[in-house]
Design a protein around this motif. Structure first.
Motif, short mmCIF file in Angstrom:
data_model
loop_
_atom_site.label_atom_id
_atom_site.label_comp_id
_atom_site.label_asym_id
_atom_site.label_seq_id
_atom_site.Cartn_x
_atom_site.Cartn_y
_atom_site.Cartn_z
N LYS A 116 1.21 -1.28 0.35
CA LYS A 116 -0.23 -0.12 -0.05
C LYS A 116 0.29 1.21 0.69
CE LYS A 116 -3.97 1.86 2.83
NZ LYS A 116 -4.83 1.73 3.82
N LYS A 117 2.14 0.78 0.79
CA LYS A 117 2.96 2.59 0.95
C LYS A 117 3.23 2.23 0.08
CE LYS A 117 2.48 4.09 4.86
NZ LYS A 117 2.45 4.84 5.73
N GLY A 118 4.09 1.36 -1.03
CA GLY A 118 4.53 1.74 -2.23
C GLY A 118 3.69 1.90 -3.04
N TYR A 119 2.33 2.11 -3.46
CA TYR A 119 1.22 2.06 -4.22
C TYR A 119 1.17 3.65 -4.24
CZ TYR A 119 -3.33 2.94 -6.77
OH TYR A 119 -3.89 3.16 -7.71
N TYR A 120 1.01 4.47 -3.16
CA TYR A 120 0.27 6.14 -2.91
C TYR A 120 1.57 6.44 -2.69
CZ TYR A 120 -4.17 4.85 -1.59
OH TYR A 120 -5.76 3.97 -1.19
N PHE A 121 3.23 5.87 -2.97
CA PHE A 121 4.39 6.75 -3.19
C PHE A 121 3.92 7.02 -4.68
CE2 PHE A 121 8.52 5.65 -4.70
CZ PHE A 121 9.18 6.70 -4.28
N ALA A 122 3.71 5.86 -5.34
CA ALA A 122 4.40 5.33 -7.27
C ALA A 122 3.35 6.44 -7.62
CB ALA A 122 3.88 4.26 -7.57
N GLN A 123 1.99 6.82 -6.75
CA GLN A 123 0.88 8.09 -7.51
C GLN A 123 1.17 9.38 -7.21
OE1 GLN A 123 -3.16 6.81 -5.48
NE2 GLN A 123 -3.80 5.92 -7.76
N LYS A 124 2.12 9.64 -5.90
CA LYS A 124 2.52 11.08 -5.36
C LYS A 124 3.57 11.15 -6.63
CE LYS A 124 4.27 13.20 -1.34
NZ LYS A 124 4.68 13.25 0.16
N ASN A 125 4.42 10.65 -6.67
CA ASN A 125 5.97 11.01 -7.95
C ASN A 125 4.84 10.80 -8.75
OD1 ASN A 125 7.97 11.63 -5.75
ND2 ASN A 125 7.10 9.63 -4.75
N ASP A 126 4.48 10.13 -9.40
CA ASP A 126 3.42 10.23 -10.94
C ASP A 126 4.67 9.37 -11.68
OD1 ASP A 126 2.32 10.30 -12.77
OD2 ASP A 126 3.45 12.16 -13.56
N LEU A 127 4.96 7.62 -11.45
CA LEU A 127 5.19 6.88 -11.73
C LEU A 127 5.28 6.13 -13.14
CD1 LEU A 127 7.70 5.90 -8.80
CD2 LEU A 127 8.35 7.31 -10.51
N PRO A 128 5.34 5.44 -13.95
CA PRO A 128 4.74 5.08 -14.91
C PRO A 128 4.80 3.36 -14.08
CG PRO A 128 6.89 4.96 -15.27
CD PRO A 128 7.13 5.80 -14.09
N MET A 129 3.31 3.70 -13.59
CA MET A 129 3.30 2.07 -13.02
C MET A 129 2.31 1.00 -13.75
SD MET A 129 1.68 2.74 -9.12
CE MET A 129 0.57 4.02 -9.36
N ILE A 130 1.90 -0.14 -13.66
CA ILE A 130 1.13 -0.82 -14.68
C ILE A 130 0.50 -1.45 -13.62
CG2 ILE A 130 3.88 -1.43 -15.95
CD1 ILE A 130 3.73 -4.29 -14.00
N ASN A 131 0.12 -1.36 -12.47
CA ASN A 131 -0.95 -1.83 -11.58
C ASN A 131 -1.67 -0.49 -11.15
OD1 ASN A 131 1.44 -1.30 -10.07
ND2 ASN A 131 -0.08 -2.20 -8.35
N ASP A 132 -3.07 -0.77 -11.14
CA ASP A 132 -4.24 0.28 -10.70
C ASP A 132 -4.76 0.85 -9.88
OD1 ASP A 132 -5.95 -1.51 -11.90
OD2 ASP A 132 -6.16 -0.75 -13.81
N GLU A 133 -4.94 -0.65 -9.07
CA GLU A 133 -5.01 -1.14 -8.12
C GLU A 133 -3.91 -1.46 -7.23
OE1 GLU A 133 -6.90 -5.31 -8.66
OE2 GLU A 133 -8.09 -3.84 -8.75
N VAL A 134 -3.96 -1.19 -5.25
CA VAL A 134 -3.23 -1.92 -4.29
C VAL A 134 -3.20 -2.92 -4.27
CG1 VAL A 134 -2.64 -1.54 -1.77
CG2 VAL A 134 -3.59 0.00 -3.30
N ILE A 135 -1.92 -3.41 -4.35
CA ILE A 135 -1.45 -5.35 -4.49
C ILE A 135 -1.03 -5.00 -3.33
CG2 ILE A 135 0.12 -6.83 -4.81
CD1 ILE A 135 0.45 -5.28 -7.91
N PHE A 136 -1.79 -5.61 -2.26
CA PHE A 136 -1.05 -5.03 -1.05
C PHE A 136 -0.21 -6.70 -1.03
CE2 PHE A 136 -5.68 -4.13 -0.83
CZ PHE A 136 -5.95 -2.42 0.01
N HIS A 137 0.22 -6.45 0.47
CA HIS A 137 1.67 -7.05 1.03
C HIS A 137 1.07 -8.03 2.23
CE1 HIS A 137 6.32 -7.41 1.62
NE2 HIS A 137 5.29 -8.46 1.85
N ARG A 138 0.76 -8.48 2.19
CA ARG A 138 0.35 -9.53 3.33
C ARG A 138 1.18 -10.00 4.85
NH1 ARG A 138 -5.70 -10.77 2.91
NH2 ARG A 138 -5.24 -12.55 4.46
N ASP A 139 0.74 -9.85 5.76
CA ASP A 139 1.53 -10.79 6.37
C ASP A 139 1.79 -12.47 6.25
OD1 ASP A 139 2.27 -9.29 8.15
OD2 ASP A 139 1.47 -8.72 9.83
N ASP A 140 0.33 -13.00 5.91
CA ASP A 140 0.34 -14.15 6.00
C ASP A 140 0.48 -14.38 4.29
OD1 ASP A 140 -1.99 -12.45 5.26
OD2 ASP A 140 -2.87 -14.91 5.72
N LEU A 141 2.02 -14.37 3.40
CA LEU A 141 2.51 -14.35 2.00
C LEU A 141 2.02 -15.85 1.68
CD1 LEU A 141 6.39 -12.82 2.82
CD2 LEU A 141 3.53 -11.88 1.90
#
Length: 279
Positions: A116-141
């Protein structure tokens, strides 16, 4: 500050210290499980490299998955956490990533933000993302959550959409130290030493390469997720311990302030009583 105000502030900080201590204990309890997961995952990735090295050494020509290209179009996989309260965990990662990409044109790289943190960081800095939704990094991988992305990456690489795949994440060195790691997973880089494999393959090297590469990409991403998750737990444990220690120090200072103020109040009352009796 009155005695009542000091008392209220002490109670509030004590409650905060209780919460941070609980968060410290939770992070500590998760470190052992994450350590075991990382160890198993790293061993699996190592065996996959043996299989791929056999295929690469016996294939006709040079495989696309093992061929470096000058001035490549890159896909960065940025692995972050979903939550904060883990000290400088994200700041050092984001700083290193921006340093890496500051001189690159945005049409020369893409970003897959995990967490979640990386997704909003990329949005804030206008980075060219390929995912248009949050990919959650859960504790139970679980591997199922990233399998579809591994297939997308394989296809993008095979179709020459990207020429290099790089993972950015925090690497666990020890409980007190997590460092940013930049790791290229495609094209595949092998050790110089020849693998003495005990495996017997029924399929051709080309087929072995094609069928193993998706599992390899998935395993390398999962290994990085496990490493980053272990780093996150360690960083949060240290951050919460520091927060608890700071809160306890403030409570100690407020205790001293409270007792001095109470002594002053008692002294003032005694003086008033003495002055009143002398009238």
């Amino acid at each position: 500050m009155s005695l009542k105000e000091i008392k209220l502030r002490m109670d509030a900080i004590k409650k905060t210290a209780t919460i941070t201590q609980a968060m410290h204990n939770i992070a500590l309890s998760k470190i052992r499980k994450s350590t075991d997961l990382l160890g198993h995952t790293s061993g699996f990735s190592s065996k996959l490299l043996d299989v791929l090295k056999y295929a690469n050494e016996n294939i006709d020509g040079v495989s696309r998955y093992c061929e470096p290209i000058n001035d490549p179009n890159k896909l960065y996989i940025l692995v972050t956490a979903d939550r904060g309260l883990c000290g400088s965990y994200h700041n050092q990662l984001f700083k290193a990533f921006l340093t890496e990409t500051k001189d690159m044109k945005k049409d020369h790289y893409k970003v897959l933000a995990i967490g979640k943190k990386g997704y909003y960081f990329a949005q804030k800095n206008d980075l060219p993302m390929i995912n248009d939704e949050v990919i959650f990094h859960r504790d139970d991988l679980i591997t199922m959550s990233i399998r579809s992305y591994a297939d997308v990456i394989k296809k993008a690489y095979a179709d020459d959409f990207v020429d290099e795949v790089v993972i950015f994440h925090n690497h666990y060195e020890n409980t007190a130290s997590q460092v940013v790691q930049k790791k290229s997973i495609l094209p595949i880089q092998f050790d110089e030493e020849k693998v003495h494999s005990d495996y017997i393959y029924d399929a051709s090297p080309e087929l072995v390469m094609d069928r193993t590469i998706s599992i390899y990409i998935e395993a390398k991403i999962f290994e990085s997720l496990a490493d980053a998750k272990l780093s996150e737990h360690a960083a949060r444990m240290i951050a919460m311990k520091n927060a608890t220690d700071n809160a306890n120090q403030i409570v100690d200072r407020l205790h001293m302030q409270y007792h001095r103020a109470r002594q002053q109040e008692i002294t003032s009352e005694l003086i008033d009583v003495v002055n009143g009796s002398n009238v």
